[in-house]
Design an enzyme around this catalytic site. Structure first.
Site, short mmCIF file in Angstrom:
data_model
loop_
_atom_site.label_atom_id
_atom_site.label_comp_id
_atom_site.label_asym_id
_atom_site.label_seq_id
_atom_site.Cartn_x
_atom_site.Cartn_y
_atom_site.Cartn_z
N ASP A 122 0.80 -1.16 0.01
CA ASP A 122 0.02 0.12 0.07
C ASP A 122 0.94 1.24 -0.02
O ASP A 122 2.16 1.10 0.24
CB ASP A 122 -0.91 0.04 1.11
N TYR A 152 2.98 4.85 0.75
CA TYR A 152 3.43 5.29 2.10
C TYR A 152 2.50 5.97 2.75
O TYR A 152 1.94 7.01 2.43
CB TYR A 152 4.71 6.11 1.61
N PHE A 203 6.19 1.23 -4.45
CA PHE A 203 7.45 1.71 -4.04
C PHE A 203 8.24 3.16 -4.40
O PHE A 203 9.03 3.50 -3.85
CB PHE A 203 8.69 0.60 -4.54
N HIS A 242 11.27 -10.10 0.11
CA HIS A 242 10.81 -8.52 0.10
C HIS A 242 12.25 -7.83 0.38
O HIS A 242 12.98 -8.15 1.11
CB HIS A 242 10.02 -8.39 1.25
#
Length: 234
Positions: free
Chosen positions: A76, A78, A89, A198
């Site tokens: 989701d 920031y 990102f 990740h």
């Protein structure tokens, strides 16, 4: 009547664009309106919703379905105002880069020989056909994950499935468990699926660094007779 600063208003403007993504069931069966209503209800309750309305559908607007050559999935946006702008990102804030993005860009720099960029704006990737899609398109200020259960994930699933079904050759870069779960939606005989941990420094397995996703994706695209992606920024 949706207002300019509402999610419903942002959705209405995206509908007016005529984007090929509008053929997804999420938009055709009015799921999009139901999610927008749920998010706007949070706004009316006093929550600050991010990113700004004009940026909520940026991933789909900047990378039309017919242009997709690679896919990177995030969770989701920031949760700090001013940081997110609708691309997974990607970061446009004024402070130091988020930790996960720093790891991603360090890997990119190592693979390409380019310097690590000072900017975290990944719009250049999106404009080259890299779909940077989050599992939730909105979040609340200071509350990471706040909108993960509001229905946005159906859009992500349908977008991945549509890319797999309609595009001839796409590199899917699946980082972290939630993204890797969507590998089941992808035709692995037709597309390249690169799975890794990740990029977060909190990932104890540290299995993202050294996975070489950018070079592998480009080599595969070139094998398919397609132009490689210029992953360098700046």
């Amino acid at each position: 009547m949706p207002t300019d600063d509402s999610v419903a208003g942002a959705l209405a403007r995206f509908r007016a664009s005529g984007s090929p993504w509008l053929a997804l069931p999420f938009f055709e069966d009015r799921s999009a309106e139901r999610v927008a209503e749920a998010v706007d209800a949070r706004r009316e309750a006093g929550a600050r919703v991010l990113p700004a309305p004009e940026n909520i559908f940026n991933a789909l607007a900047l990378t039309p379905l017919d242009d997709v050559r690679a896919v990177i999935l995030g969770q989701d946006p920031y949760p700090t105002p001013g940081d997110a702008h609708g691309l997974a990102f990607s970061y446009v804030g004024g402070r130091r880069l988020p930790a996960s993005l720093k790891v991603i860009l360090a890997e990119m720099a190592e693979e390409t020989g380019a310097p690590v960029p000072a900017s975290g704006d990944l719009s250049g990737w999106a404009r080259q056909g890299v779909l940077l899609l989050n599992a939730a398109l909105t979040v609340e200020a200071g509350k990471s994950g706040a909108h993960m259960k509001l229905g946005w994930s159906a859009l992500t699933d349908q977008a991945v499935e549509a890319v797999s079904r309609t595009r001839p050759a796409v590199a899917f870069l699946l980082w972290g468990a939630p993204a890797r779960q969507r590998a089941a939606l992808i035709d692995g005989k037709k597309h390249l699926v690169l799975e890794a941990g990740h990029p977060s420094p909190l990932n104890r397995k540290a299995d993202f660094r050294g996975s070489r996703p950018f070079g592998q994706a480009n080599a595969w695209l070139q094998e398919k007779g397609l132009e490689p992606i210029d992953w360098r920024l700046g």
